[in-house]
Scaffold this active site. Structure first.
Site, PDB file in Angstrom:
ATOM      1  N   VAL A 268       0.842  -1.201   0.000  1.00 55.74           N
ATOM      2  CA  VAL A 268       0.000   0.000   0.000  1.00 55.74           C
ATOM      3  C   VAL A 268       0.878   1.252   0.000  1.00 55.74           C
ATOM      4  CG1 VAL A 268      -1.717   1.326   1.275  1.00 55.74           C
ATOM      5  CG2 VAL A 268      -1.945  -1.153   1.095  1.00 55.74           C
ATOM      6  N   ASP A 269       1.923   1.263   0.814  1.00 51.41           N
ATOM      7  CA  ASP A 269       2.864   2.386   0.815  1.00 51.41           C
ATOM      8  C   ASP A 269       3.440   2.610  -0.579  1.00 51.41           C
ATOM      9  OD1 ASP A 269       2.648   3.126   3.451  1.00 51.41           O
ATOM     10  OD2 ASP A 269       4.467   2.110   4.120  1.00 51.41           O
ATOM     11  N   LEU A 270       3.887   1.529  -1.203  1.00 49.65           N
ATOM     12  CA  LEU A 270       4.534   1.640  -2.503  1.00 49.65           C
ATOM     13  C   LEU A 270       3.544   2.051  -3.587  1.00 49.65           C
ATOM     14  CD1 LEU A 270       6.806  -1.514  -2.227  1.00 49.65           C
ATOM     15  CD2 LEU A 270       7.529   0.875  -2.096  1.00 49.65           C
TER      16      LEU A 270
ATOM     17  N   GLY B   8       2.786   5.651  -3.165  1.00 45.25           N
ATOM     18  CA  GLY B   8       3.910   6.444  -3.656  1.00 45.25           C
ATOM     19  C   GLY B   8       3.866   6.614  -5.166  1.00 45.25           C
TER      20      GLY B   8
END
Length: 417
Positions: free
Chosen positions: A191-193, A196
């Protein structure tokens, strides 16, 4: 792997990084002030840096980005593997933004930047005069990109966001893991990636819009929004049917057979029959007539009778080794593949040919990094510098802003930088 090229006439080879600090590539001339930390925001600014933007990473004095301390493992120069994941091609400036003198430095940099990227809690920078509304007064062309857990609006806007928790909230974990086991998170902070990347797309769209309007804008990306959009066809299955999608382990919700099977000796491989023609070839290879059975003749019928068909396939595949099945399936044009570990994946000739491992040894750094998947023919991604040492570029950055040696020394003595 290093290519033999004439550096006077050819772009720098992506695995032959030099010590040249000058930005190159598609975003050459774009200046990014990176106020983000950990993973999601820095992953965005690394993409921008790889594409040639000048990225100044602002870190806390003496401490830096917390991922500098997320070790082991670390490289021999004590750079943590985690920090090295998303901080190459950047400059490191340490500033205490809670102080007026520190805020002045950030405002000076923002006034001359194209992009500011931040992942503070909603409103967290307003008290320092570093929010979008404040900074755009001195730089109307500024693109201010915020990445938060829940976005700038809504009842949960002020809550902190964490990849793991968002994977649970979004429903992603509910469809990940064994059908008869507990929900699983994805093996990396996906999810972070993904967020981003969404932030990167938003920034690039804002850069294009600025060419027409002459003005910047606020880019607002949330982890939760990104995770919900990742539900893709499974989320759409719910919207179309009204039912709650089940957890299917390695099975596909809409295609059968499309999952992991095991050959003799429990050696696993992936079979991905994407259409009726491929299933027919599979039946011919297995010397069965299941494709003529009304229960399995079409993909919808196979989905409806998933368990019956897959149980029969399990028995068939147990008769031969994985190597055998991968060989004959490939020859028959049926999509399949092994399940590699990380070492095997990075050692694949295809991964090597695509330069997906970057070595900074030529610059005296022990860091190796995963390469960029973006391949541009005329303005390729470059790997100019390894992840910076903490505060490595503080003096040079301040000097560019007009601070002389005495002023810099006083800022250091006061703990501002």
């Amino acid at each position: 792997m290093t290519a033999n090229i004439d550096e006077s006439s050819q772009p720098e080879n992506v695995n032959n990084a030099t010590g040249n600090d000058v930005p190159q590539g598609a975003l050459q001339g774009i200046k990014v002030l990176d106020l983000s930390r950990v993973l999601a925001g820095p992953s965005c600014t690394q993409v921008l840096a790889d594409l040639g933007a000048e990225v100044i990473k602002v870190e806390r004095p003496k401490i830096g980005d917390e991922t500098r301390h997320w070790a082991p493992p670390a490289f021999s120069d004590e750079t943590s593997a985690y920090y090295a994941t998303i901080n190459r091609n950047k400059k490191s400036l340490t500033v205490d933004i809670t102080t007026p003198a520190g805020q002045k430095i950030i405002k000076q940099l923002a006034a001359d930047s194209d992009i500011v990227v931040e992942n503070f809690k909603v409103g967290g920078l307003k008290k320092y005069g570093l929010d979008y509304d404040s900074l755009k007064q001195d730089n109307p062309r500024l693109i201010y990109a915020s990445l938060t857990g829940f976005g700038q609006t809504g009842p949960d806007a002020k809550l902190p966001g964490y990849d793991y928790i968002i994977q649970g909230l979004s429903g992603l974990m509910s469809i990940t893991g064994p059908s008869d086991g507990e929900p699983h998170k994805v093996g990396v902070a996906v999810v972070d990636l993904f967020a981003g990347l969404q932030l990167t797309i938003g920034i690039q769209a804002a850069l294009l819009a600025r060419q027409h309007t002459g003005l910047g804008q606020h880019v607002d990306v949330a982890l939760l929004d990104s995770a919900l959009s990742m539900l893709a066809n499974v989320g759409m299955n719910h919207l179309a049917s009204g039912t709650v999608p089940p957890r299917l382990g390695n099975q596909h919700p809409n295609i059968v057979p499309y999952q992991v099977f095991a050959g003799a000796g429990k050696q696993h491989f992936i079979l991905a029959c994407g259409n009726d023609q491929q299933f027919g070839r599979l039946c011919h290879l297995l010397d069965v007539d299941w494709h003529q059975d009304s229960r399995f003749a079409t993909n919808p019928s196979r989905v409806a009778n998933r368990q019956v068909l897959c149980d029969m396939l399990v028995e068939k595949f147990a008769e031969q080794s994985r190597v055998h099945w991968l060989d004959v399936l490939s020859q028959a044009g049926i999509p399949c593949g092994p399940i590699n570990n990380i070492s095997e994946a990075l050692a694949m000739p295809q991964a090597q040919a695509r330069e997906m491992v970057v070595d900074f040894a030529a610059q005296g750094s022990p860091v190796k990094a995963l390469g960029s998947p973006i391949k541009l023919s005329a303005s390729p991604v470059t790997y100019r510098t390894p992840p910076p040492r903490l505060s490595e570029h503080t003096d040079s950055t301040l000097a560019e802003l007009g601070y002389d040696s005495d002023m810099i020394a006083k800022l250091k003595a006061d703990g501002i930088v």
